[in-house]
Design an enzyme around this catalytic site. Structure first.
Site, PDB file in Angstrom:
ATOM      1  N   ARG A 233       1.214  -1.171  -0.299  1.00 48.98           N
ATOM      2  CA  ARG A 233       0.132   0.242   0.016  1.00 48.98           C
ATOM      3  C   ARG A 233       1.128   0.758   0.067  1.00 48.98           C
ATOM      4  O   ARG A 233       2.169   1.731   0.833  1.00 48.98           O
ATOM      5  CB  ARG A 233      -0.984  -0.218   1.276  1.00 48.98           C
ATOM      6  CG  ARG A 233      -1.407  -1.250   0.847  1.00 48.98           C
ATOM      7  CD  ARG A 233      -3.227  -0.478  -0.266  1.00 48.98           C
ATOM      8  NE  ARG A 233      -4.312  -1.656  -0.007  1.00 48.98           N
ATOM      9  CZ  ARG A 233      -4.149  -1.980  -0.915  1.00 48.98           C
ATOM     10  NH1 ARG A 233      -3.477  -2.948  -1.661  1.00 48.98           N
ATOM     11  NH2 ARG A 233      -5.661  -2.868  -1.382  1.00 48.98           N
ATOM     12  N   GLU A 262      -2.714   7.727  -4.347  1.00 48.35           N
ATOM     13  CA  GLU A 262      -2.982   7.405  -6.054  1.00 48.35           C
ATOM     14  C   GLU A 262      -4.494   7.541  -6.506  1.00 48.35           C
ATOM     15  O   GLU A 262      -5.454   7.285  -7.413  1.00 48.35           O
ATOM     16  CB  GLU A 262      -2.559   5.534  -6.270  1.00 48.35           C
ATOM     17  CG  GLU A 262      -3.313   4.900  -4.934  1.00 48.35           C
ATOM     18  CD  GLU A 262      -2.888   3.222  -5.468  1.00 48.35           C
ATOM     19  OE1 GLU A 262      -3.301   2.778  -5.872  1.00 48.35           O
ATOM     20  OE2 GLU A 262      -1.245   3.383  -5.075  1.00 48.35           O
TER      21      GLU A 262
END
Length: 330
Positions: A233, A262
């Site tokens: 992550r 993101e």
């Protein structure tokens, strides 16, 4: 039953429609679930979400008010979902507890090899008929030390490949994996792993305790010529600290399949726009950094398993059955 699915990729759509065909009608949307798009879900009892959707307290409240009762996320991670608020609203939330760990582990190695051997730069040169080797020298992984941060199924698969390369294995996790021990892995504290590893790969979930696990202090402990890989992550790494480290000429290379900001960037074509994220733009300007768009899981095997689990989540919800995929039960 009518189902709406957000953040559906083109290659994923036919698999999702086929898996739910017969008993259900699924509306697949490329758009991510967000405060701006949540109104589309009104009237849908079942919503399927992706890892980059926004399911904060406000979005969940709107979904519940519109009749949604089940959220089934097509990923293992769920840090984008406010589970506390979902519980208060009486929503059922499910995810995909497991899918092929080899997909992510193999992609982490693809990044490690590409970064180490400057593969992307080499291909760019040869496409222009420049066949020089200047600046393309890597090093052997054999005989060096791999630090595996998180030794669950994916970390174990990564470690197994590292063992095949003939690497010394260091591991860090709250719970030791006996299969990693059998490979010869030595479990150490975080400080020693970062200090001694030539290659570090991150495979822990993003929880408050692991947020910015790789911060300025951890980066300072790393060897100057170490390689850092993150297919877990984005929030595991303090990106600003990483940029500062790279600006000082440290680290041999970095491979990132995830990025902490993101959402709204990955899975979307921004090629005709100016990149508004200054940190990401600076990060991608380094020649020893390789960034991909969260595709580590993206194999036919893994995506097929994710879709199958999503279909089971729907069936279990309608039948009132519990499963290991359920995070919050109404």
């Amino acid at each position: 039953m009518d189902i709406v699915a957000f953040g559906v990729l083109a290659d994923e759509r036919p698999l999702l429609v086929e898996a739910l065909r017969g008993e259900h009608r699924v509306r697949c949307l490329e758009a991510f679930l967000s405060p701006e798009t949540v109104a589309v879900a009104e009237g849908y009892e079942i919503v399927s979400s992706s890892v980059n959707d926004v399911l904060d307290a406000a979005v969940l409240s709107t979904l519940a008010a519109g009749g949604t009762r089940l959220i089934t996320q097509r990923s293992t991670g769920y840090n984008n979902i406010d589970l506390g608020r979902a519980r208060e609203l009486g929503l059922t939330v499910a995810r995909v507890a497991h899918y092929s760990p080899h997909a992510v582990a193999e992609f982490a190695w693809a990044l490690a090899l590409a970064v180490n051997r400057r593969t992307v730069r080499a291909v760019g040169r040869t496409r222009e008929f420049d066949f020089r080797l200047t600046g393309l020298m890597g090093w052997d992984f054999h005989g060096r030390t791999a630090g595996v941060v998180g030794t669950g199924q994916i970390g174990e698969a990564f470690a197994t490949i590292a063992h095949g390369f003939g690497m010394r294995l260091l591991g860090w996790d709250a719970v030791e994996n006996p299969r990693c021990r059998a490979l010869g892995m030595t479990y150490v504290d975080e400080e020693r792993l970062f200090a001694e590893s030539d290659l570090i790969s991150l495979h822990v979930p993003l929880v408050p305790e692991t947020h910015h696990l790789v911060d300025a202090a951890a980066l300072a402990r790393m060897k100057d010529r170490a390689v850092l890989i993150n297919t877990g992550r984005g929030g595991l790494i303090d990106t600003a600290a990483l940029v500062a480290t790279l600006k000082r000429g440290r680290l041999d290379g970095v491979g990132l399949d995830v990025y902490e900001e993101e959402a709204g960037v990955f899975y979307v074509d921004h090629s005709l726009e100016a990149m508004s994220d200054d940190v990401l733009a600076r990060l991608m300007s380094f020649r020893n950094v390789l960034v991909t768009s969260h595709q580590g899981y993206f194999t036919r095997d893994a995506v097929g398993q994710i879709i199958e689990a999503t279909a089971r989540n729907v069936a279990d919800y309608l039948a009132g059955r519990a499963s290991e995929n359920v995070l919050v039960a109404a």
